[in-house]
Design an enzyme around this catalytic site. Structure first.
Site, PDB file in Angstrom:
ATOM      1  N   TRP A 131       0.872  -1.029  -0.021  1.00  0.00           N
ATOM      2  CA  TRP A 131      -0.186  -0.087   0.205  1.00  0.00           C
ATOM      3  C   TRP A 131       0.969   1.136  -0.087  1.00  0.00           C
ATOM      4  CZ3 TRP A 131      -4.872  -1.786  -1.059  1.00  0.00           C
ATOM      5  CH2 TRP A 131      -5.771  -0.943  -1.212  1.00  0.00           C
ATOM      6  N   ASP A 132       0.140   2.357  -0.108  1.00  0.00           N
ATOM      7  CA  ASP A 132       1.213   3.604  -0.034  1.00  0.00           C
ATOM      8  C   ASP A 132       1.810   3.960   1.340  1.00  0.00           C
ATOM      9  OD1 ASP A 132      -1.011   4.726   1.057  1.00  0.00           O
ATOM     10  OD2 ASP A 132      -1.526   6.147  -0.574  1.00  0.00           O
ATOM     11  N   TRP A 133       1.482   3.240   2.442  1.00  0.00           N
ATOM     12  CA  TRP A 133       2.249   3.357   3.743  1.00  0.00           C
ATOM     13  C   TRP A 133       2.729   2.016   4.210  1.00  0.00           C
ATOM     14  CZ3 TRP A 133      -1.000  -0.335   5.284  1.00  0.00           C
ATOM     15  CH2 TRP A 133      -2.305  -0.378   5.086  1.00  0.00           C
ATOM     16  N   GLU A 398     -13.553   3.729  -0.847  1.00  0.00           N
ATOM     17  CA  GLU A 398     -13.305   4.478  -2.189  1.00  0.00           C
ATOM     18  C   GLU A 398     -13.763   3.985  -3.476  1.00  0.00           C
ATOM     19  OE1 GLU A 398      -9.303   6.208  -1.601  1.00  0.00           O
ATOM     20  OE2 GLU A 398      -9.945   7.509  -0.239  1.00  0.00           O
ATOM     21  N   GLU A 495     -11.353  11.088   6.055  1.00  0.00           N
ATOM     22  CA  GLU A 495     -10.231  10.829   5.757  1.00  0.00           C
ATOM     23  C   GLU A 495      -9.593  12.068   5.450  1.00  0.00           C
ATOM     24  OE1 GLU A 495      -8.641   7.979   3.019  1.00  0.00           O
ATOM     25  OE2 GLU A 495      -9.696   6.449   3.607  1.00  0.00           O
TER      26      GLU A 495
END
Length: 820
Positions: A131-133, A398, A495
């Site tokens: 994921w982006d983290w 999302e 968010e």
């Protein structure tokens, strides 16, 4: 350690291989005495063939499901059990290849994530493919308990209870659902007694169970002469629960006794017209009271779920509660959390917005896939619905927005296919099951969504980010985050966020000396969000000077500090904007009733949006959250040269308070001027203006002050000792501030009972004072603050034994002027 340096890539081969788990065991009971014996897996991750004594019992393909296999005819005194796993990556790729009719995007994550493809084709923790983290560790194995159940006659599989308040009768009732497996060939009859001693409630029901699997639902009316204490969210009341015993006595004389806790609370998601505004409201009413939702978003606490212990969960959730949060959103790209997670939330009064595990992708809807999802959803709802902390089921993260905003560049002509799939999955399957299983809380199909408006537009609205409906997600890394006008005046912010780096002590554990620079290969490798490191520099550059030190390690430490200062200040500005927008409508927008920043916790040691580092250490943002989520808070913003201060309150009664405003020049600890405004009314559970003055007038009145040379602080105080945190408002960027001096910060440490007291001293106003005790586990009472007095006392709460000597040795004190 798989998290060390570049090991996420070095160990990629593990997830590309197939693995088999096996063991031999003796059956600890006489198998002839039992009519039915099951082998039960609470959680298998993910694709496996399960064999007992070389006989295939069945297959698994869903990490979130519970699997039970009848082994009555297969079990022996000595057994050999095998679980043969297939690589999740090759399985997902194969599933995608087999889906020939049309593609289901996205195929792969962006290259910066160094991840694996086709996560949407496997019912597995979506972020385990990266994921982006977070890293890519598509694990395989047995991630929850395995047990053998042996029984005669009948067996209780699920037991759950939900509470309702019946308005017409002005009475609480409990709905108790029990799901049984009946082994006998004819129906089994008996009695069920429900006893809640504290509520003087006892009821007995006659029941009849049909052969096979079936459920009985009992409705227990609570004695009207008993006073029922409701379960309240943190900050709004107690988390009362009542001990309850349910006893099943069936004709076979074999009885089951079930001990549980009954909680009483109602939840409504209110979507109704607002006077003076188009659109609908979007807020939660708990026990009839509107509650402003304050908190964050929860991601998995580790890439390896077996490392997530009760203590890990308790520490992270306690940190959320300690920062005045009342809600966490369990985000849809991770896992449905373990039972203990929800138990702790029940006890601490932390409400849960529970996503189903679908995120940022489109998903297949072939028969096998839907069947697997249906089993997953009914299992999870049955497992979790007794928890009062869960206030909402949400279908996905999302995915409505992904279709509406066309993230995956789908040709307009093909759009209908994907909308049909979307409705099929989240509405015709997931929503249908949720509504059948649980009437006690609301369901929404996606987040962000326009709620009832999305439904009206066929479940995919034209713009799911519309501020007049539902909830929004909002990210903007280039606009100046101090400028509140860039934020959406939304009904509900579910968010929003900014990245920062974790502290040096956290990074140090998984890196080596050549990694310790902001531009090292390691720093680039750890950043999984496109241009993330540069975006942080850009945002810092709006208001702070970047470090120029020639010592690379010093420079790296200063960079880390500045990213944390920037993140804390940015999210403070945005959250305060959402809080002060709760009671007003401006140009049709407002009535904001929720602020959940992205994100609470970290999955590994890397730059991310989190306020808690991997291991639980508080970033500066988390200390700021303690203040910006305080139940009583004055908030300032500037509009066309005028300073406005609002009083924000989550308290249940109005308060008459004094507002104290102080102006300091950066170069002196003596206030330039102070002002007290008495008799300020701050209304219960609302936000309203309490002070207004043009900055020019303020500076003129204070003499010798300019925007660059002075700073404003303010707080609310009442006669009964009620006091808000001290808040601040900067009149200029700190890179332009005049008179900031070397502070000569000093600290002395002493022990008091089981906490440690730090007495700080400064010679000048010090901005963003940060105390760091390296890898000593614990937290401070306050951190990252603006110090405008000679002396300040800060308490350190250790999470493990330590000493004054250790703390003194580990302490680093940093303020803004130290960054060179």
């Amino acid at each position: 350690d798989p998290y060390y340096r570049f090991n996420d890539v070095m160990y990629r081969w593990i997830s590309l291989d197939n693995w088999t788990y096996s063991r031999t065991f003796r059956t600890p009971f006489d198998i002839r005495k039992w009519q039915k014996v099951n082998l039960v897996f609470e959680g298998v991750d993910t694709v496996a063939q399960i064999l007992l004594n070389n006989i295939t019992l069945g297959r698994t393909d869903n990490m979130f499901n519970r699997y039970s296999f009848d082994i009555t005819s297969v079990i022996r005194e000595v057994n050999f059990v095998e679980v043969r796993f297939l690589s999740a990556i090759s399985y997902a790729a194969e599933q995608s290849r087999c889906h020939k009719a049309y593609s289901i995007p996205p195929a792969c994550p962006p290259p910066v994530q160094k991840g694996e493809c086709h996560a949407n084709f496997i019912r597995k923790e979506q972020c385990s493919f990266s994921w982006d983290w977070g890293p890519s560790f598509p694990t395989q194995g047995i991630w929850k308990d395995v047990k053998i159940e042996a029984y005669n006659h009948y067996h209780l599989i699920y037991f759950s209870l939900t509470s309702f308040f019946v308005k017409s009768a002005q009475q609480w009732s409990l709905e108790i659902e029990s799901i049984f497996d009946v082994v006998s060939s004819k129906p089994v009859a008996g009695l069920v007694t429900v006893d809640i001693p504290k509520l003087q409630t006892q009821q007995t029901f006659s029941v009849k169970l049909q052969p096979g699997e079936g459920s009985i639902v009992l409705l227990v009316n609570i004695n009207k002469s008993s006073t029922v204490e409701a379960w309240w969210p943190s900050g709004h009341g107690k988390q009362t629960g009542y001990n309850m015993t349910t006893t099943f006595i069936m004709e076979e004389g074999y009885q089951i006794e079930k001990f549980s806790k009954a909680y009483f609370r109602t939840v409504e998601l209110v979507q109704e017209p607002i006077p003076g505004s188009p659109g609908l409201s979007f807020y939660f009413r708990i026990n009839g009271r509107p509650i402003f939702i304050k908190g964050s978003n929860w991601i998995p606490a580790d890439s390896f779920q077996d490392r997530v212990t009760y203590d890990t969960l308790w520490l992270l959730l306690k940190s959320a509660a300690d920062a005045n949060m009342n809600t966490l959103r369990v985000w849809g790209g991770g896992v449905y959390e373990q039972d203990e997670f929800y138990d702790i939330c029940d006890e601490m009064g932390i409400m849960i917005w529970q996503d189903f595990m679908f995120a940022c992708a489109l998903y297949p809807t072939d028969q096998n896939y839907l069947e697997s999802v249906r089993a997953e959803v009914s299992h999870q709802v049955r497992r979790l619905k007794s928890h009062p902390s869960i206030i909402l089921w949400s279908g996905n993260n999302e995915n409505e927005a992904a279709i509406a905003s066309n993230w995956f560049s789908i040709p307009y002509a093909d759009r209908e296919v994907y909308i049909k799939d979307y409705v099929m999955l989240y509405v015709k399957n997931i929503q249908e099951i949720v509504l059948a299983e649980d009437r006690s809380r609301p369901f929404i199909a996606s987040s962000p969504t326009n709620g009832l408006e999305s439904l009206k537009e066929g479940w995919v609205s034209q713009n799911p980010y519309d501020t007049h409906y539902g909830d929004t997600h909002f990210y903007d890394y280039s606009s100046d985050c101090w400028n509140w006008t860039v934020y959406p005046k939304t009904r509900f912010a579910s968010e929003y966020g900014f990245q920062s780096w974790p502290s040096f002590s956290t990074v140090e554990k998984v890196s080596s000396i050549e990694d310790w620079s902001y531009t090292s290969n390691f720093s680039l490798h750890r950043q999984h969000h496109e241009n993330g490191n540069d975006q942080m520099l850009e945002q810092i550059g709006h208001h702070f000077k970047l470090p120029q030190s020639t010592d690379p390690i010093k420079k790296f430490k200063y960079m880390i500090y500045l990213t944390q200062v920037m993140q804390a200040q940015c999210i403070k500005a945005e959250t305060e904007f959402y809080r002060f927008s709760q009671s007003e409508i401006i140009k049709g927008e407002g009535h904001t009733m929720g602020a959940l920043y992205w994100q609470l916790n970290d999955i590994w040691q890397a730059p991310s949006w989190a306020s808690l580092e991997y291991g639980g250490k508080w970033k500066l943002l988390h200390y700021f959250a303690q203040n910006f989520f305080a139940p009583l808070l004055p908030v300032a913003y500037e509009d066309s040269g005028v300073l406005h201060i609002y009083g924000v309150s989550d308290l249940h009664v109005d308060h008459k308070l004094a507002l104290r405003v102080t102006v300091h020049s950066w170069s002196s600890l003596e206030p330039v001027c102070t002002l007290a405004k008495y008799g300020v009314t701050v209304k219960a559970q609302s936000a309203g203006p309490i002070y207004k003055e043009s900055i020019n007038d303020l500076l003129e009145r204070c003499g010798n002050c300019t925007r660059r040379s002075c700073v404003v602080t303010f707080y609310l105080v009442g006669e009964d000792g009620l006091q808000s945190p001290v808040n601040h408002h900067f009149l200029s960027s700190l890179k332009d501030a005049v008179g900031l001096e070397k502070t000569q910060l000093k600290a002395s440490v002493s022990q008091r009972d089981d906490v440690y007291v730090f007495i700080l001293q400064t010679r000048a106003v010090a901005a963003f004072v940060s105390l760091d005790v390296g890898s000593i586990k614990g937290r401070f009472s306050d951190n990252g603050f603006l110090m405008t007095e000679k002396k300040k006392v800060v308490v350190f709460y250790p999470w493990e034994p330590t000493s004054v000597e250790e703390l003194e040795k580990s302490l680093t004190l940093t303020s803004l002027v130290d960054v060179v």
